[in-house]
Design a protein around this motif. Structure first.
Motif, PDB file in Angstrom:
ATOM      1  N   TYR A 110       0.802  -1.217   0.000  1.00  0.00           N
ATOM      2  CA  TYR A 110       0.000   0.000   0.000  1.00  0.00           C
ATOM      3  C   TYR A 110       0.842   1.278   0.000  1.00  0.00           C
ATOM      4  N   ARG A 111       2.148   1.145   0.032  1.00  0.00           N
ATOM      5  CA  ARG A 111       3.004   2.317   0.155  1.00  0.00           C
ATOM      6  C   ARG A 111       2.757   3.299  -1.001  1.00  0.00           C
ATOM      7  N   GLY A 112       2.602   4.579  -0.666  1.00  0.00           N
ATOM      8  CA  GLY A 112       2.357   5.612  -1.668  1.00  0.00           C
ATOM      9  C   GLY A 112       0.908   5.773  -2.051  1.00  0.00           C
ATOM     10  N   SER A 113       0.020   4.988  -1.431  1.00  0.00           N
ATOM     11  CA  SER A 113      -1.400   5.078  -1.763  1.00  0.00           C
ATOM     12  C   SER A 113      -2.082   6.202  -0.998  1.00  0.00           C
ATOM     13  N   ASN A 114      -3.264   6.510  -1.436  1.00  0.00           N
ATOM     14  CA  ASN A 114      -4.120   7.410  -0.692  1.00  0.00           C
ATOM     15  C   ASN A 114      -5.090   6.588   0.150  1.00  0.00           C
ATOM     16  N   ILE A 115      -5.592   7.200   1.191  1.00  0.00           N
ATOM     17  CA  ILE A 115      -6.546   6.501   2.036  1.00  0.00           C
ATOM     18  C   ILE A 115      -7.816   7.321   2.140  1.00  0.00           C
ATOM     19  N   GLY A 116      -8.927   6.673   1.987  1.00  0.00           N
ATOM     20  CA  GLY A 116     -10.218   7.343   2.102  1.00  0.00           C
ATOM     21  C   GLY A 116     -10.784   7.163   3.502  1.00  0.00           C
ATOM     22  N   ILE A 117     -11.234   8.261   4.076  1.00  0.00           N
ATOM     23  CA  ILE A 117     -11.795   8.214   5.421  1.00  0.00           C
ATOM     24  C   ILE A 117     -13.252   8.634   5.342  1.00  0.00           C
ATOM     25  N   ASP A 118     -14.122   7.754   5.789  1.00  0.00           N
ATOM     26  CA  ASP A 118     -15.547   8.059   5.741  1.00  0.00           C
ATOM     27  C   ASP A 118     -15.930   9.122   6.760  1.00  0.00           C
ATOM     28  N   LYS A 119     -16.978   9.832   6.448  1.00  0.00           N
ATOM     29  CA  LYS A 119     -17.546  10.819   7.351  1.00  0.00           C
ATOM     30  C   LYS A 119     -17.861  10.194   8.708  1.00  0.00           C
ATOM     31  N   PHE A 120     -17.549  10.895   9.776  1.00  0.00           N
ATOM     32  CA  PHE A 120     -17.763  10.471  11.167  1.00  0.00           C
ATOM     33  C   PHE A 120     -16.822   9.357  11.607  1.00  0.00           C
ATOM     34  N   SER A 121     -15.707   9.185  10.901  1.00  0.00           N
ATOM     35  CA  SER A 121     -14.691   8.266  11.400  1.00  0.00           C
ATOM     36  C   SER A 121     -13.893   8.955  12.503  1.00  0.00           C
ATOM     37  N   THR A 122     -13.624   8.231  13.572  1.00  0.00           N
ATOM     38  CA  THR A 122     -12.813   8.768  14.668  1.00  0.00           C
ATOM     39  C   THR A 122     -11.342   8.634  14.315  1.00  0.00           C
ATOM     40  N   ILE A 123     -10.615   9.710  14.392  1.00  0.00           N
ATOM     41  CA  ILE A 123      -9.182   9.689  14.117  1.00  0.00           C
ATOM     42  C   ILE A 123      -8.404   9.322  15.377  1.00  0.00           C
TER      43      ILE A 123
END
Length: 351
Positions: A89-102
């Motif tokens: 996965y190196r160099g990929s982007n990550i999608g974070i859904d709305k209301f995800s806790t960081i």
């Protein structure tokens, strides 16, 4: 692009439907959100999660760096993947859904945690504590969570844990980052759970846990009576001393938790004890005192139980070998241990 799912549902331990706050329900999911681990930690701090409302949770674009703050995103976002990751996965982007806790912050610092389950005994399960069977024995189903700065054992964060955004500066670089602020001031209407939680966790009397002076007395009597049933021959006559120490501990608990007026030796001890404490409230001081007294009394009971076991071994040796010399050292050693514990209690030299 990797997509993190955010499925909102109830947790098997903490039922999210009991939350008054929709803000909290929205951040509860089964993978990258908040679960019983975080709710248990918050309860230790004093938060009664079923009482807090949306109006009592302040939402900000920047952290106040005070109290508890839940960092989350209020929209679907895409960020570069950083930090710990596989070569795949190196160099990929990550999608974070709305209301995800960081992550979760306390006083402006990201919290790292570890959790476990304390071993249970028949006494604890008899009082209604939930338990489950595991390879390691019977354990509580309620997580015992320790959180704070990062160290060897605290190696996880609440929420998303391995995407390279675990520092506050890293979180602030995420588009749509927001912070739900929860005050830990004692006058907040939802505070108070931590007092009971602290009592049940810290004020342990043997394997049992108590919440009132009457419950302490019930457990105290139960332990003492169980030991008396095992009593065989008591040449050191420690029974009276054990009973005297137990009664003295009960008199302290009656003042600390039962509201009785302190007099004489008990008053002197409590005044001296409280003068060296830094607790903010009388209640927390009382619970700390109960924990101290209960733990010391438990140690005396443990040694007295060992002593009675050694007496039994002497009888068995006498019947089998014609002599009690083999167990003599154990009997005398445990008798001395009981005497030391008795002295500690009577002289009020609690740890």
């Amino acid at each position: 692009m990797i997509k993190i799912k955010n499925i909102i549902k109830e947790h098997k331990i903490i039922m999210t439907e009991s939350f008054k706050s929709g803000k909290l329900r929205a951040l509860t999911n089964d993978w990258r959100g908040l679960d019983s681990t975080f709710w248990s930690y918050g309860a230790k701090l004093g938060i009664q999660w079923d009482k807090i409302t949306d109006e009592e949770i302040e939402t900000n674009a920047k952290p106040k760096k005070k109290g508890i703050e839940i960092a989350y995103v209020d929209k679907d976002v895409t960020v570069p993947m950083k930090g710990k990751q596989s070569d795949w996965y190196r160099g990929s982007n990550i999608g974070i859904d709305k209301f995800s806790t960081i992550s979760v912050l306390k006083d402006g610092k990201p919290l790292w945690y570890t959790k476990g389950w304390k071993p249970l005994t028949n006494v604890m399960t008899a009082t209604g504590k939930k338990a489950k069977d595991s390879y390691y024995g019977r354990r509580s189903t309620i997580p015992d969570v320790d959180a704070g700065t990062r160290n060897y054992s605290r190696n996880k964060q609440f929420g998303i844990n391995e995407m390279g955004y675990m520092s506050l500066s890293g979180m602030m670089s995420i588009p749509g980052i927001k912070f739900h602020h929860i005050s830990l001031e004692e006058d907040q209407p939802y505070m108070g759970a931590g007092i009971k939680r602290q009592m049940r966790q810290a004020a342990q009397f043997g394997a049992a846990k108590f919440t009132t002076n009457d419950e302490f007395k019930r457990i105290n009597d139960q332990y003492f009576n169980d030991l008396l049933k095992a009593k065989l021959n008591d040449p050191k006559q420690l029974k009276k001393k054990v009973k005297q120490a137990a009664d003295f501990c009960q008199s302290i608990i009656d003042v600390a938790l039962g509201g009785k007026k302190a007099t004489g030796k008990v008053k002197s001890f409590i005044d001296k004890y409280q003068s060296g404490r830094t607790a903010k409230t009388g209640e927390s001081e009382a619970y700390q005192l109960a924990a101290t007294v209960g733990s010391q009394l438990n140690r005396m009971y443990q040694y007295y139980g060992y002593y009675l076991g050694a007496i039994q071994k002497q009888k068995e040796d006498k019947a089998k070998y014609g002599t009690m010399d083999f167990s003599k050292g154990d009997v005398e050693g445990y008798a001395k241990d009981v005497q030391n514990q008795y002295n500690t209690i009577i002289q009020m030299k609690f740890r």
